[in-house]
Design a protein around this motif. Structure first.
Motif, mmCIF file in Angstrom:
data_model
loop_
_atom_site.group_PDB
_atom_site.id
_atom_site.type_symbol
_atom_site.label_atom_id
_atom_site.label_comp_id
_atom_site.label_asym_id
_atom_site.label_seq_id
_atom_site.Cartn_x
_atom_site.Cartn_y
_atom_site.Cartn_z
ATOM 1 N N ARG A 66 0.805 -1.222 0.000
ATOM 2 C CA ARG A 66 0.000 0.000 0.000
ATOM 3 C C ARG A 66 0.842 1.277 0.000
ATOM 4 O O ARG A 66 0.308 2.375 0.096
ATOM 5 C CB ARG A 66 -0.941 -0.014 1.210
ATOM 6 C CG ARG A 66 -1.984 -1.110 1.069
ATOM 7 C CD ARG A 66 -2.923 -1.253 2.241
ATOM 8 N NE ARG A 66 -3.363 -0.005 2.815
ATOM 9 C CZ ARG A 66 -3.829 0.115 4.064
ATOM 10 N NH1 ARG A 66 -3.907 -0.941 4.843
ATOM 11 N NH2 ARG A 66 -4.210 1.277 4.517
ATOM 12 N N LYS A 67 2.182 1.102 -0.111
ATOM 13 C CA LYS A 67 3.131 2.221 -0.173
ATOM 14 C C LYS A 67 2.965 3.180 1.016
ATOM 15 O O LYS A 67 3.011 4.399 0.872
ATOM 16 C CB LYS A 67 2.995 2.971 -1.492
ATOM 17 C CG LYS A 67 3.268 2.070 -2.678
ATOM 18 C CD LYS A 67 3.210 2.800 -3.976
ATOM 19 C CE LYS A 67 3.421 1.761 -5.052
ATOM 20 N NZ LYS A 67 3.961 2.175 -6.247
ATOM 21 N N LEU A 68 2.825 2.594 2.202
ATOM 22 C CA LEU A 68 2.616 3.399 3.399
ATOM 23 C C LEU A 68 3.885 4.111 3.858
ATOM 24 O O LEU A 68 3.806 5.170 4.476
ATOM 25 C CB LEU A 68 2.033 2.534 4.522
ATOM 26 C CG LEU A 68 0.637 1.983 4.224
ATOM 27 C CD1 LEU A 68 0.169 1.077 5.352
ATOM 28 C CD2 LEU A 68 -0.360 3.107 4.000
ATOM 29 N N ASP A 70 6.030 5.395 1.732
ATOM 30 C CA ASP A 70 6.061 6.563 0.844
ATOM 31 C C ASP A 70 5.221 7.686 1.443
ATOM 32 O O ASP A 70 5.629 8.847 1.457
ATOM 33 C CB ASP A 70 5.499 6.217 -0.539
ATOM 34 C CG ASP A 70 6.363 5.230 -1.321
ATOM 35 O OD1 ASP A 70 7.338 4.716 -0.756
ATOM 36 O OD2 ASP A 70 6.052 4.991 -2.499
ATOM 37 N N ARG A 71 4.060 7.319 1.942
ATOM 38 C CA ARG A 71 3.156 8.314 2.530
ATOM 39 C C ARG A 71 3.735 8.887 3.827
ATOM 40 O O ARG A 71 3.672 10.093 4.060
ATOM 41 C CB ARG A 71 1.806 7.670 2.813
ATOM 42 C CG ARG A 71 0.755 8.675 3.207
ATOM 43 C CD ARG A 71 -0.600 8.051 3.431
ATOM 44 N NE ARG A 71 -1.009 7.202 2.308
ATOM 45 C CZ ARG A 71 -1.998 6.332 2.376
ATOM 46 N NH1 ARG A 71 -2.679 6.180 3.483
ATOM 47 N NH2 ARG A 71 -2.330 5.613 1.320
ATOM 48 N N LYS A 74 6.721 11.022 2.820
ATOM 49 C CA LYS A 74 6.405 11.985 1.754
ATOM 50 C C LYS A 74 7.445 11.983 0.640
ATOM 51 O O LYS A 74 7.772 13.004 0.054
ATOM 52 C CB LYS A 74 6.259 13.401 2.332
ATOM 53 C CG LYS A 74 5.127 13.489 3.318
ATOM 54 C CD LYS A 74 4.981 14.866 3.889
ATOM 55 C CE LYS A 74 3.774 14.868 4.797
ATOM 56 N NZ LYS A 74 3.989 15.490 6.057
ATOM 57 N N LYS A 76 9.310 8.770 -2.298
ATOM 58 C CA LYS A 76 9.306 7.376 -2.747
ATOM 59 C C LYS A 76 10.401 6.583 -2.034
ATOM 60 O O LYS A 76 11.563 6.965 -2.046
ATOM 61 C CB LYS A 76 9.520 7.316 -4.260
ATOM 62 C CG LYS A 76 9.548 5.910 -4.792
ATOM 63 C CD LYS A 76 8.733 5.778 -6.053
ATOM 64 C CE LYS A 76 8.816 4.409 -6.665
ATOM 65 N NZ LYS A 76 8.337 3.338 -5.828
#
Length: 95
Positions: A66-68, A70-71, A74, A76
């Motif tokens: 879920r690319k958490l 990255d989140r 903020k 990649k």
């Protein structure tokens, strides 16, 4: 009133995947240093932006999918580093 030592506050943190609040020592801290490098913080004292994930392989896999991270950071996060996090959680599950 007594002038004794103040009680030490229990350090609680929240997993970015399951959102469960746990003691800091029960979670794996992932850090983005000020110069942009990602690392797993075994000591919990490295400087930089931190995100916490449960020491369970399932949570680490969901975070990657879920690319958490990255989140949370903020920016990649390299998939290879996410694989490193998953490997680290496997080590804890086998203990």
């Amino acid at each position: 009133m007594s002038k004794g030592k103040a009680k030490k506050q229990i350090e609680m943190r929240r997993c970015i995947v399951c959102r469960e609040v746990r003691h800091k020592s029960e979670l794996l801290r992932v850090v983005k240093s000020p110069d942009g490098e990602f690392s797993i913080d075994e000591t919990g004292k490295k400087s930089g932006r931190g995100a916490y994930v449960c020491r369970m392989k399932k949570c680490a896999e969901v975070a990657k999918k879920r690319k958490l991270f990255d989140r949370a950071f903020k920016v990649k996060v390299p998939p290879e580093f996410c694989d490193e996090i998953i490997s680290a959680t496997e080590k804890f599950e086998n203990e």
